[in-house]
Design an enzyme around this catalytic site. Sequence first.
Site, PDB file in Angstrom:
ATOM      1  N   ARG A  11       0.838  -1.206   0.000  1.00 34.62           N
ATOM      2  CA  ARG A  11       0.000   0.000   0.000  1.00 34.62           C
ATOM      3  C   ARG A  11       0.878   1.265   0.000  1.00 34.62           C
ATOM      4  O   ARG A  11       0.946   2.007  -0.960  1.00 34.62           O
ATOM      5  CB  ARG A  11      -0.930  -0.030   1.223  1.00 34.62           C
ATOM      6  CG  ARG A  11      -2.137   0.879   1.114  1.00 34.62           C
ATOM      7  CD  ARG A  11      -1.870   2.316   1.442  1.00 34.62           C
ATOM      8  NE  ARG A  11      -1.250   2.490   2.762  1.00 34.62           N
ATOM      9  CZ  ARG A  11      -0.688   3.617   3.161  1.00 34.62           C
ATOM     10  NH1 ARG A  11      -0.654   4.659   2.366  1.00 34.62           N
ATOM     11  NH2 ARG A  11      -0.142   3.694   4.352  1.00 34.62           N
ATOM     12  N   ASP A  12       1.612   1.472   1.073  1.00 32.92           N
ATOM     13  CA  ASP A  12       2.388   2.712   1.247  1.00 32.92           C
ATOM     14  C   ASP A  12       3.477   2.854   0.177  1.00 32.92           C
ATOM     15  O   ASP A  12       3.763   3.949  -0.307  1.00 32.92           O
ATOM     16  CB  ASP A  12       3.031   2.690   2.650  1.00 32.92           C
ATOM     17  CG  ASP A  12       3.279   4.074   3.217  1.00 32.92           C
ATOM     18  OD1 ASP A  12       3.312   5.042   2.438  1.00 32.92           O
ATOM     19  OD2 ASP A  12       3.467   4.196   4.440  1.00 32.92           O
ATOM     20  N   HIS A 208       5.055   3.762  13.472  1.00 35.91           N
ATOM     21  CA  HIS A 208       5.270   3.751  12.020  1.00 35.91           C
ATOM     22  C   HIS A 208       6.307   4.829  11.712  1.00 35.91           C
ATOM     23  O   HIS A 208       6.007   6.016  11.744  1.00 35.91           O
ATOM     24  CB  HIS A 208       3.918   4.054  11.344  1.00 35.91           C
ATOM     25  CG  HIS A 208       3.949   4.134   9.855  1.00 35.91           C
ATOM     26  ND1 HIS A 208       3.429   3.149   9.043  1.00 35.91           N
ATOM     27  CD2 HIS A 208       4.422   5.083   9.010  1.00 35.91           C
ATOM     28  CE1 HIS A 208       3.572   3.499   7.778  1.00 35.91           C
ATOM     29  NE2 HIS A 208       4.175   4.668   7.726  1.00 35.91           N
ATOM     30  N   HIS A 210       9.470   6.573   9.384  1.00 39.29           N
ATOM     31  CA  HIS A 210      10.105   6.748   8.081  1.00 39.29           C
ATOM     32  C   HIS A 210      11.587   7.026   8.312  1.00 39.29           C
ATOM     33  O   HIS A 210      11.960   7.620   9.326  1.00 39.29           O
ATOM     34  CB  HIS A 210       9.449   7.902   7.317  1.00 39.29           C
ATOM     35  CG  HIS A 210       8.155   7.514   6.669  1.00 39.29           C
ATOM     36  ND1 HIS A 210       7.713   8.034   5.482  1.00 39.29           N
ATOM     37  CD2 HIS A 210       7.200   6.626   7.052  1.00 39.29           C
ATOM     38  CE1 HIS A 210       6.553   7.503   5.150  1.00 39.29           C
ATOM     39  NE2 HIS A 210       6.201   6.645   6.092  1.00 39.29           N
ATOM     40  N   CYS A 241       8.675  10.009   0.400  1.00 39.54           N
ATOM     41  CA  CYS A 241       8.093  11.109   1.156  1.00 39.54           C
ATOM     42  C   CYS A 241       7.461  12.056   0.151  1.00 39.54           C
ATOM     43  O   CYS A 241       8.136  12.565  -0.727  1.00 39.54           O
ATOM     44  CB  CYS A 241       9.184  11.819   1.947  1.00 39.54           C
ATOM     45  SG  CYS A 241       8.621  13.353   2.660  1.00 39.54           S
ATOM     46  N   ASN A 250       9.400   4.703   4.294  1.00 39.22           N
ATOM     47  CA  ASN A 250       9.280   3.821   5.463  1.00 39.22           C
ATOM     48  C   ASN A 250      10.597   3.129   5.796  1.00 39.22           C
ATOM     49  O   ASN A 250      11.397   2.845   4.911  1.00 39.22           O
ATOM     50  CB  ASN A 250       8.256   2.735   5.155  1.00 39.22           C
ATOM     51  CG  ASN A 250       6.909   3.319   4.815  1.00 39.22           C
ATOM     52  OD1 ASN A 250       6.186   3.774   5.672  1.00 39.22           O
ATOM     53  ND2 ASN A 250       6.574   3.333   3.534  1.00 39.22           N
TER      54      ASN A 250
HETATM   55 ZN    ZN Z   1       4.519   5.472   5.852  1.00 39.85          ZN
END
Ligand code: ZN
Length: 311
Positions: A11-12, A208, A210, A241, A250
Site C-alpha cells: 500500500r504505502d 510507524h 520513516h 516522502c 518507510n
Molecule cells: Zn509510511
Amino acid sequence: MRIYVNDVAVRDGFQIEPHFIPTATKVEVVNQLSRTGLHKIEVTSFVSAKAVPALADAREVLAAIDRVPGVIYVALVPNLRGVHDAAASPARPDEVNGVMSASETHNRANINRTHEQSLADMPAMIRAAHDAGMKITMSLSTSFGCPFEGRVHEDAVLDFVARFRDLGFDGISLADTTGMANPRQVRSLTAKVLERFPPPDETFYTLHFHNTRGMGLANVVAGIEAGVRSFDGSVSGLGGCPFAPGATGNICTEDLVNMLEDMGCDTRVDLAKLLAVARRIPQVVGHDVPGQVMKAGQTLELHEPPARLRS
Ligand code: ZN
C-alpha cells in the site's frame, strides 16, 4: 521479547510508484509476504480511484490473495466512505486503518478535512467497521513533527490518543509521516502514552517510522525501550516522502527484522524468506530500493577468509 512486525509496502510503497503495478504482481507480493511470518500486511486502500489511481484495484487484490491463517490483512480507509467500500467489498480486509494528522495543516493537506471534521466521522466509522466484522485502528500522522507546522506538542498527541481510545478504536498507530522524529523524542512521547493510557494488549500501539533522515531504526529501539511492541516497515524500504521527492520513506522491514533478531527479540519472521521477497522488488518497480541487508546480507552470513589465512 516478542516484537510484532507489520509490512506496508504493497500500500504505502506501491502507492507512490509513477507507473501502475499490475494487480497480479501486488497479489504475488502479498502472497509471498504472507509466508514470511509477518503479523499484519497492509494490502491496499479504499480511497477514491481518481485520487490514488495506483490503488484502484483494492477489491480485486483482496479477492485474489491467499489468506494465511494468523496473518491480519489490512486496508487503509481515509474516511467513512472508505469503511463502507471496504465493508461492501466481496472479500473484506480483516482490519481497516483510518488516518488523521496530529497537525491541522497536514490533515487538511492530506485528507482535506479539519480535525473536527475528522473526529466527527469516527463514531460512524467504528460502527460501520464493527458491523461488518472488521477491526478498525486509527493512525495519527505527523505525531512527531509536521512538514508545515514543525514540532507537534506531546500534549496534542496525548489528547488524540485519549480520544481515539474513548471512541473505541481497536488499535492506535503513531506515525512519523515525514521522518522528523528522533529517538529521545520517541522515548519521551511513547513512555507517556503507555503510562497514561495502558494498552489492553501488546499490539494496541504501533509505531510507524520513516527513515527520511536516517533515524528510523534508532527510533524503533527507543520505542521498544519505552515499551512498544508493534512496528511497521516496508519490504526493501519501498516508499517515499510526498514532500521530498527522492527522499527515503518507510523503514525497511527486513533491515528491521535483522536488527531485532540480532538484538535477541523474537519476531517470528523468516528473514531469509523476507529477503527473497525484498530482492525481487527492484524488478517489480524498475528502480533501486533503499534496503541495506538485501545488499550486505544478514549479519551472521559469514564470508570465506582470504586464501592466505587458510592452511
Ligand atoms: Zn509510511
